[in-house]
Design a protein around this motif. Structure first.
Motif, PDB file in Angstrom:
ATOM      1  N   ALA A   2     -15.982 -28.924 -21.944  1.00  0.00           N
ATOM      2  CA  ALA A   2     -14.688 -28.948 -21.296  1.00  0.00           C
ATOM      3  C   ALA A   2     -14.463 -27.586 -20.763  1.00  0.00           C
ATOM      4  O   ALA A   2     -14.744 -26.521 -21.188  1.00  0.00           O
ATOM      5  CB  ALA A   2     -13.703 -29.284 -22.479  1.00  0.00           C
ATOM      6  N   THR A   3     -13.676 -27.786 -19.628  1.00  0.00           N
ATOM      7  CA  THR A   3     -13.141 -26.631 -18.946  1.00  0.00           C
ATOM      8  C   THR A   3     -11.722 -26.743 -18.822  1.00  0.00           C
ATOM      9  O   THR A   3     -11.062 -27.608 -18.886  1.00  0.00           O
ATOM     10  CB  THR A   3     -13.901 -26.430 -17.574  1.00  0.00           C
ATOM     11  OG1 THR A   3     -13.335 -27.752 -16.880  1.00  0.00           O
ATOM     12  CG2 THR A   3     -15.218 -26.177 -17.535  1.00  0.00           C
ATOM     13  N   LEU A   4     -11.262 -25.558 -18.624  1.00  0.00           N
ATOM     14  CA  LEU A   4      -9.521 -25.611 -18.519  1.00  0.00           C
ATOM     15  C   LEU A   4      -9.372 -24.878 -17.326  1.00  0.00           C
ATOM     16  O   LEU A   4      -9.645 -23.543 -17.236  1.00  0.00           O
ATOM     17  CB  LEU A   4      -8.922 -24.969 -19.807  1.00  0.00           C
ATOM     18  CG  LEU A   4      -7.484 -24.766 -19.792  1.00  0.00           C
ATOM     19  CD1 LEU A   4      -6.666 -26.273 -19.638  1.00  0.00           C
ATOM     20  CD2 LEU A   4      -6.896 -23.955 -21.121  1.00  0.00           C
ATOM     21  N   ALA A   5      -8.304 -25.220 -16.459  1.00  0.00           N
ATOM     22  CA  ALA A   5      -7.883 -24.309 -15.219  1.00  0.00           C
ATOM     23  C   ALA A   5      -6.504 -24.909 -14.876  1.00  0.00           C
ATOM     24  O   ALA A   5      -6.151 -25.844 -15.028  1.00  0.00           O
ATOM     25  CB  ALA A   5      -8.741 -24.592 -14.177  1.00  0.00           C
ATOM     26  N   PRO A   6      -5.590 -23.765 -14.639  1.00  0.00           N
ATOM     27  CA  PRO A   6      -4.174 -24.167 -14.312  1.00  0.00           C
ATOM     28  C   PRO A   6      -4.491 -25.016 -12.920  1.00  0.00           C
ATOM     29  O   PRO A   6      -5.279 -24.760 -12.005  1.00  0.00           O
ATOM     30  CB  PRO A   6      -3.520 -23.059 -14.118  1.00  0.00           C
ATOM     31  CG  PRO A   6      -4.731 -21.793 -13.740  1.00  0.00           C
ATOM     32  CD  PRO A   6      -5.887 -22.346 -14.694  1.00  0.00           C
ATOM     33  N   CYS A   7      -3.371 -25.913 -12.756  1.00  0.00           N
ATOM     34  CA  CYS A   7      -3.069 -26.780 -11.592  1.00  0.00           C
ATOM     35  C   CYS A   7      -1.824 -26.441 -10.918  1.00  0.00           C
ATOM     36  O   CYS A   7      -0.746 -26.616 -11.855  1.00  0.00           O
ATOM     37  CB  CYS A   7      -3.516 -28.283 -11.816  1.00  0.00           C
ATOM     38  SG  CYS A   7      -3.050 -29.180 -10.239  1.00  0.00           S
ATOM     39  N   VAL A   8      -1.693 -25.623  -9.920  1.00  0.00           N
ATOM     40  CA  VAL A   8      -0.461 -25.281  -9.388  1.00  0.00           C
ATOM     41  C   VAL A   8      -0.034 -26.185  -8.256  1.00  0.00           C
ATOM     42  O   VAL A   8      -0.617 -26.039  -7.242  1.00  0.00           O
ATOM     43  CB  VAL A   8      -0.554 -23.798  -9.109  1.00  0.00           C
ATOM     44  CG1 VAL A   8       0.808 -23.330  -8.507  1.00  0.00           C
ATOM     45  CG2 VAL A   8      -0.909 -22.923 -10.178  1.00  0.00           C
ATOM     46  N   TRP A   9       1.180 -26.868  -8.131  1.00  0.00           N
ATOM     47  CA  TRP A   9       1.562 -27.503  -7.238  1.00  0.00           C
ATOM     48  C   TRP A   9       2.084 -26.493  -5.920  1.00  0.00           C
ATOM     49  O   TRP A   9       2.983 -25.675  -6.066  1.00  0.00           O
ATOM     50  CB  TRP A   9       2.666 -28.384  -7.514  1.00  0.00           C
ATOM     51  CG  TRP A   9       2.285 -29.641  -8.394  1.00  0.00           C
ATOM     52  CD1 TRP A   9       1.289 -29.685  -9.294  1.00  0.00           C
ATOM     53  CD2 TRP A   9       2.947 -30.769  -8.249  1.00  0.00           C
ATOM     54  NE1 TRP A   9       1.362 -31.132  -9.593  1.00  0.00           N
ATOM     55  CE2 TRP A   9       2.366 -31.740  -9.196  1.00  0.00           C
ATOM     56  CE3 TRP A   9       3.884 -31.416  -7.614  1.00  0.00           C
ATOM     57  CZ2 TRP A   9       2.463 -32.951  -9.386  1.00  0.00           C
ATOM     58  CZ3 TRP A   9       4.333 -32.706  -7.840  1.00  0.00           C
ATOM     59  CH2 TRP A   9       3.560 -33.608  -8.601  1.00  0.00           C
ATOM     60  N   ILE A  10       1.538 -26.677  -4.689  1.00  0.00           N
ATOM     61  CA  ILE A  10       2.157 -26.010  -3.683  1.00  0.00           C
ATOM     62  C   ILE A  10       2.340 -27.103  -2.450  1.00  0.00           C
ATOM     63  O   ILE A  10       1.237 -27.202  -1.768  1.00  0.00           O
ATOM     64  CB  ILE A  10       1.126 -24.805  -3.253  1.00  0.00           C
ATOM     65  CG1 ILE A  10       1.128 -23.913  -4.359  1.00  0.00           C
ATOM     66  CG2 ILE A  10       1.899 -24.187  -2.096  1.00  0.00           C
ATOM     67  CD1 ILE A  10       0.168 -22.861  -4.224  1.00  0.00           C
ATOM     68  N   PRO A  11       3.344 -28.029  -2.438  1.00  0.00           N
ATOM     69  CA  PRO A  11       3.448 -29.009  -1.731  1.00  0.00           C
ATOM     70  C   PRO A  11       3.269 -28.661  -0.042  1.00  0.00           C
ATOM     71  O   PRO A  11       4.126 -27.662   0.409  1.00  0.00           O
ATOM     72  CB  PRO A  11       4.900 -29.373  -1.958  1.00  0.00           C
ATOM     73  CG  PRO A  11       5.255 -28.920  -3.280  1.00  0.00           C
ATOM     74  CD  PRO A  11       4.523 -27.734  -3.329  1.00  0.00           C
ATOM     75  N   GLY A  12       2.197 -29.223   0.589  1.00  0.00           N
ATOM     76  CA  GLY A  12       2.168 -29.290   1.822  1.00  0.00           C
ATOM     77  C   GLY A  12       1.322 -27.917   2.302  1.00  0.00           C
ATOM     78  O   GLY A  12       1.106 -27.637   3.708  1.00  0.00           O
ATOM     79  N   LYS A  13       1.117 -26.847   1.413  1.00  0.00           N
ATOM     80  CA  LYS A  13       0.666 -25.525   1.921  1.00  0.00           C
ATOM     81  C   LYS A  13      -0.502 -24.920   0.971  1.00  0.00           C
ATOM     82  O   LYS A  13      -0.423 -23.751   0.953  1.00  0.00           O
ATOM     83  CB  LYS A  13       1.762 -24.537   1.761  1.00  0.00           C
ATOM     84  CG  LYS A  13       2.917 -24.971   2.936  1.00  0.00           C
ATOM     85  CD  LYS A  13       3.992 -23.839   2.764  1.00  0.00           C
ATOM     86  CE  LYS A  13       5.137 -24.169   3.902  1.00  0.00           C
ATOM     87  NZ  LYS A  13       6.196 -23.339   3.973  1.00  0.00           N
ATOM     88  N   ALA A  14      -1.010 -25.891   0.266  1.00  0.00           N
ATOM     89  CA  ALA A  14      -2.235 -25.437  -0.599  1.00  0.00           C
ATOM     90  C   ALA A  14      -3.383 -24.713  -0.034  1.00  0.00           C
ATOM     91  O   ALA A  14      -3.653 -23.609  -0.065  1.00  0.00           O
ATOM     92  CB  ALA A  14      -2.664 -26.805  -1.547  1.00  0.00           C
ATOM     93  N   GLU A  15      -3.719 -25.335   1.215  1.00  0.00           N
ATOM     94  CA  GLU A  15      -4.615 -24.502   2.037  1.00  0.00           C
ATOM     95  C   GLU A  15      -4.159 -23.290   2.350  1.00  0.00           C
ATOM     96  O   GLU A  15      -4.865 -22.097   2.501  1.00  0.00           O
ATOM     97  CB  GLU A  15      -5.102 -25.371   3.011  1.00  0.00           C
ATOM     98  CG  GLU A  15      -6.492 -25.079   3.934  1.00  0.00           C
ATOM     99  CD  GLU A  15      -7.010 -26.361   4.483  1.00  0.00           C
ATOM    100  OE1 GLU A  15      -8.335 -26.299   4.832  1.00  0.00           O
ATOM    101  OE2 GLU A  15      -6.124 -27.220   5.125  1.00  0.00           O
ATOM    102  N   GLU A  16      -3.080 -23.056   3.107  1.00  0.00           N
ATOM    103  CA  GLU A  16      -2.586 -21.888   3.430  1.00  0.00           C
ATOM    104  C   GLU A  16      -2.312 -20.957   2.203  1.00  0.00           C
ATOM    105  O   GLU A  16      -2.389 -19.619   2.338  1.00  0.00           O
ATOM    106  CB  GLU A  16      -1.023 -22.111   4.037  1.00  0.00           C
ATOM    107  CG  GLU A  16      -0.313 -20.934   4.464  1.00  0.00           C
ATOM    108  CD  GLU A  16       1.231 -21.113   4.827  1.00  0.00           C
ATOM    109  OE1 GLU A  16       2.058 -20.756   4.279  1.00  0.00           O
ATOM    110  OE2 GLU A  16       1.372 -22.180   5.658  1.00  0.00           O
ATOM    111  N   ALA A  17      -2.100 -21.278   1.030  1.00  0.00           N
ATOM    112  CA  ALA A  17      -1.811 -20.536  -0.258  1.00  0.00           C
ATOM    113  C   ALA A  17      -3.169 -20.107  -0.712  1.00  0.00           C
ATOM    114  O   ALA A  17      -3.310 -18.837  -1.019  1.00  0.00           O
ATOM    115  CB  ALA A  17      -1.113 -21.369  -1.201  1.00  0.00           C
ATOM    116  N   ALA A  18      -4.310 -20.942  -0.271  1.00  0.00           N
ATOM    117  CA  ALA A  18      -5.551 -20.385  -0.879  1.00  0.00           C
ATOM    118  C   ALA A  18      -6.006 -19.068  -0.105  1.00  0.00           C
ATOM    119  O   ALA A  18      -6.616 -18.138  -0.463  1.00  0.00           O
ATOM    120  CB  ALA A  18      -6.394 -21.508  -0.636  1.00  0.00           C
TER     121      ALA A  18
END
Length: 155
Positions: A2-18
């Motif tokens: 198994a793997t574990l990673a946080p999933c953070v909500w960034i509505p409409g801006k995930a690509e910009e945030a990346a």
């Protein structure tokens, strides 16, 4: 496995945030990359982008509706040196808001704790009076300053 990673909500801006996070980490000399993207439909709208920041995989979820972020969840980031912490802090703080005790809220509303790694060593070996001085010094800081904490430790 198994793997574990946080999933953070960034509505409409995930690509910009990346792109923002990759730039902040790379300026600090840290490894940062896009691991993958999930797109849906004929138009290929982005569902999520997965980034790797300083070796940690983080999924940036791109939902269509807003969510309220709180300090109840934060990303804890340690830097090896004060200089590294300074670059990471400044990069993540761009367009965001400093909080206290090494915490900041970035431009996307995500809470980060940015701390020099040696702070944990100081706290682990502190006696009661050293721990009290360290705690008092940390409480008075916005960005954590390792030289000041080393002085507090030494008394």
């Amino acid at each position: 496995m198994a793997t574990l990673a946080p999933c953070v909500w960034i509505p409409g801006k995930a690509e910009e945030a990346a792109a923002f996070y990759l730039a902040a980490f790379r300026r600090a000399g840290q490894p940062a990359e896009i691991r993958g993207q999930m797109r849906m439909g004929a138009e290929g709208s982005l569902i999520a982008v997965t980034v790797v920041l300083a070796g940690q995989e983080v999924m940036l979820f791109n939902p269509p509706h807003e969510v309220a972020h709180t300090h109840a969840f934060s990303l804890f980031l340690t830097g090896a040196t004060q200089a590294e912490v300074d670059v990471l802090w400044d990069g993540l703080l761009e367009g965001g808001k400093p909080v206290q005790c090494g915490w900041l809220t970035d431009r996307y509303g995500i809470s980060w704790q940015v701390v020099p790694g040696p702070v944990a060593d100081l706290l682990a070996k502190a006696d009661a009076s050293q721990a009290a001085r360290l705690n008092q010094a940390i409480q008075g800081m916005v960005k954590i300053d390792l030289p000041t904490l080393q002085q507090a430790f030494e008394g």
